[in-house]
Design a protein around this motif. Structure first.
Motif, PDB file in Angstrom:
ATOM      1  N   ARG A   1       0.835  -1.200   0.000  1.00  0.00           N
ATOM      2  CA  ARG A   1       0.000   0.000   0.000  1.00  0.00           C
ATOM      3  C   ARG A   1       0.868   1.247   0.000  1.00  0.00           C
ATOM      4  O   ARG A   1       1.820   1.343   0.776  1.00  0.00           O
ATOM      5  CB  ARG A   1      -0.870  -0.030   1.246  1.00  0.00           C
ATOM      6  CG  ARG A   1      -1.825   1.091   1.328  1.00  0.00           C
ATOM      7  CD  ARG A   1      -2.802   0.902   2.471  1.00  0.00           C
ATOM      8  NE  ARG A   1      -3.327   2.214   2.772  1.00  0.00           N
ATOM      9  CZ  ARG A   1      -2.991   2.933   3.820  1.00  0.00           C
ATOM     10  NH1 ARG A   1      -2.175   2.458   4.722  1.00  0.00           N
ATOM     11  NH2 ARG A   1      -3.490   4.141   3.985  1.00  0.00           N
ATOM     12  N   GLU A   2       0.540   2.181  -0.877  1.00  0.00           N
ATOM     13  CA  GLU A   2       1.184   3.496  -0.848  1.00  0.00           C
ATOM     14  C   GLU A   2       0.361   4.352   0.081  1.00  0.00           C
ATOM     15  O   GLU A   2      -0.766   4.707  -0.237  1.00  0.00           O
ATOM     16  CB  GLU A   2       1.167   4.128  -2.237  1.00  0.00           C
ATOM     17  CG  GLU A   2       2.279   3.680  -3.135  1.00  0.00           C
ATOM     18  CD  GLU A   2       2.134   4.303  -4.514  1.00  0.00           C
ATOM     19  OE1 GLU A   2       1.679   5.458  -4.604  1.00  0.00           O
ATOM     20  OE2 GLU A   2       2.446   3.598  -5.477  1.00  0.00           O
ATOM     21  N   SER A   3       0.909   4.711   1.243  1.00  0.00           N
ATOM     22  CA  SER A   3       0.065   5.369   2.240  1.00  0.00           C
ATOM     23  C   SER A   3      -0.418   6.737   1.768  1.00  0.00           C
ATOM     24  O   SER A   3      -1.498   7.181   2.126  1.00  0.00           O
ATOM     25  CB  SER A   3       0.779   5.469   3.578  1.00  0.00           C
ATOM     26  OG  SER A   3       2.123   5.772   3.381  1.00  0.00           O
ATOM     27  N   ALA A   4       0.351   7.421   0.934  1.00  0.00           N
ATOM     28  CA  ALA A   4      -0.048   8.766   0.496  1.00  0.00           C
ATOM     29  C   ALA A   4      -1.229   8.716  -0.469  1.00  0.00           C
ATOM     30  O   ALA A   4      -2.149   9.530  -0.392  1.00  0.00           O
ATOM     31  CB  ALA A   4       1.134   9.456  -0.163  1.00  0.00           C
ATOM     32  N   SER A   5      -1.268   7.736  -1.362  1.00  0.00           N
ATOM     33  CA  SER A   5      -2.258   7.771  -2.442  1.00  0.00           C
ATOM     34  C   SER A   5      -3.385   6.751  -2.301  1.00  0.00           C
ATOM     35  O   SER A   5      -4.326   6.766  -3.080  1.00  0.00           O
ATOM     36  CB  SER A   5      -1.556   7.517  -3.774  1.00  0.00           C
ATOM     37  OG  SER A   5      -1.094   6.180  -3.801  1.00  0.00           O
ATOM     38  N   ASN A   6      -3.303   5.843  -1.302  1.00  0.00           N
ATOM     39  CA  ASN A   6      -4.289   4.761  -1.191  1.00  0.00           C
ATOM     40  C   ASN A   6      -4.308   3.844  -2.414  1.00  0.00           C
ATOM     41  O   ASN A   6      -5.333   3.226  -2.703  1.00  0.00           O
ATOM     42  CB  ASN A   6      -5.698   5.301  -0.942  1.00  0.00           C
ATOM     43  CG  ASN A   6      -6.070   5.171   0.522  1.00  0.00           C
ATOM     44  OD1 ASN A   6      -5.296   4.611   1.302  1.00  0.00           O
ATOM     45  ND2 ASN A   6      -7.219   5.683   0.898  1.00  0.00           N
ATOM     46  N   ALA A   7      -3.220   3.776  -3.141  1.00  0.00           N
ATOM     47  CA  ALA A   7      -3.107   2.802  -4.231  1.00  0.00           C
ATOM     48  C   ALA A   7      -2.570   1.500  -3.641  1.00  0.00           C
ATOM     49  O   ALA A   7      -1.771   1.513  -2.706  1.00  0.00           O
ATOM     50  CB  ALA A   7      -2.174   3.325  -5.309  1.00  0.00           C
TER      51      ALA A   7
ATOM     52  N   GLU B   1      -9.723  10.209 -13.770  1.00  0.00           N
ATOM     53  CA  GLU B   1      -9.119   9.894 -12.466  1.00  0.00           C
ATOM     54  C   GLU B   1      -8.039   8.841 -12.613  1.00  0.00           C
ATOM     55  O   GLU B   1      -8.059   8.036 -13.547  1.00  0.00           O
ATOM     56  CB  GLU B   1     -10.191   9.376 -11.513  1.00  0.00           C
ATOM     57  CG  GLU B   1     -10.908  10.490 -10.785  1.00  0.00           C
ATOM     58  CD  GLU B   1     -11.814   9.937  -9.697  1.00  0.00           C
ATOM     59  OE1 GLU B   1     -12.439  10.740  -9.028  1.00  0.00           O
ATOM     60  OE2 GLU B   1     -11.902   8.696  -9.558  1.00  0.00           O
ATOM     61  N   GLN B   2      -7.155   8.845 -11.632  1.00  0.00           N
ATOM     62  CA  GLN B   2      -6.082   7.855 -11.607  1.00  0.00           C
ATOM     63  C   GLN B   2      -6.666   6.457 -11.385  1.00  0.00           C
ATOM     64  O   GLN B   2      -7.612   6.295 -10.603  1.00  0.00           O
ATOM     65  CB  GLN B   2      -5.174   8.165 -10.425  1.00  0.00           C
ATOM     66  CG  GLN B   2      -3.764   8.557 -10.803  1.00  0.00           C
ATOM     67  CD  GLN B   2      -2.951   8.683  -9.543  1.00  0.00           C
ATOM     68  OE1 GLN B   2      -3.357   9.321  -8.594  1.00  0.00           O
ATOM     69  NE2 GLN B   2      -1.793   8.075  -9.549  1.00  0.00           N
TER      70      GLN B   2
ATOM     71  N   GLN C   1      -7.318   3.205  -7.465  1.00  0.00           N
ATOM     72  CA  GLN C   1      -7.619   3.921  -6.230  1.00  0.00           C
ATOM     73  C   GLN C   1      -8.524   3.037  -5.370  1.00  0.00           C
ATOM     74  O   GLN C   1      -9.447   2.395  -5.887  1.00  0.00           O
ATOM     75  CB  GLN C   1      -8.325   5.246  -6.543  1.00  0.00           C
ATOM     76  CG  GLN C   1      -7.412   6.269  -7.199  1.00  0.00           C
ATOM     77  CD  GLN C   1      -6.241   6.627  -6.302  1.00  0.00           C
ATOM     78  OE1 GLN C   1      -6.407   7.161  -5.223  1.00  0.00           O
ATOM     79  NE2 GLN C   1      -5.039   6.294  -6.752  1.00  0.00           N
TER      80      GLN C   1
END
Ligand SMILES: [Fe+2]
Length: 197
Positions: A110-116, A177-178, A181
């Motif tokens: 998990r990328e904590s900044a982006s919620n990806a 959107e990216q 997510q």
């Protein structure tokens, strides 16, 4: 006290013994727990046979806990084919071991900044096999009981009380959107009761 109760007690003792220090040696804990389970799958004894035959849905049972260093030891029962959402563990370190039956575990980073969430791998755990993760907010996984007929039982050791954690669902993607997510939802880890080990 029967043989199987002793096994459960031994598993709890191993968890408490190895679960010390800033960064416990989780691989060593997993090996020690696994070697006991390989010798004696602890299902038939009091307590666990009740869980094994329960038709009550997914349940968490507390086997032991300690405040300093913080640790909790749980046994979970998984109805046939039951699967969890992708979830984290509230930042705690953890070891999850199959006791009876088999689980599929999909691990994510998990990328904590982006919620990806990035899919890492898929593992299958038979009795005595374990998956583990360090403290932090980058690990998430989803687990499934591989049996369509039988309840699975697992042992979980966490570096504290897992009262709250997050479950993740893929967000519907809007134009522009990216991709990848995920929506996080806070979950409360309910305990069904305490086990005498
Ligand atoms: Fe988990």
């Amino acid at each position: 006290m029967g043989k199987h109760s002793r096994t459960i007690k031994t598993l709890r003792e191993i968890a408490l013994e190895y679960g010390v220090g800033e960064q416990p040696d989780l691989a060593a804990m997993a090996r020690a727990l696994g070697s006991v389970i390989h010798k004696d799958t602890p299902v038939a004894g009091d307590g666990l046979s009740k869980l094994h035959h329960a038709k009550r849905g997914f349940q968490r049972w507390l086997l032991g806990e300690r405040n300093k260093p913080a640790i909790s030891v749980l046994i979970m029962s998984w109805p046939p084919n039951y699967y969890t959402p992708v979830h984290d563990h509230g930042g705690l370190w953890g070891v999850e071991v199959a006791l009876y039956g088999a689980l599929e575990v999909e691990s994510y980073e998990r990328e904590s900044a982006s919620n990806a969430l990035r899919f890492l791998r898929r593992d299958w755990l038979g009795p005595g096999d374990a998956t583990w993760f360090d403290a932090g907010d980058t690990h998430a996984h989803r687990c499934r009981n591989l049996s369509r007929h039988d309840t699975a039982l697992t042992l979980h050791v966490y570096g504290g009380q897992l009262a709250q954690y997050s479950a993740y669902e893929p967000a519907a993607q809007q134009p522009g959107e990216q991709a990848n997510q995920w929506l996080a939802q806070t979950q409360h880890a309910a305990i069904a009761g305490r086990l005498r080990g």
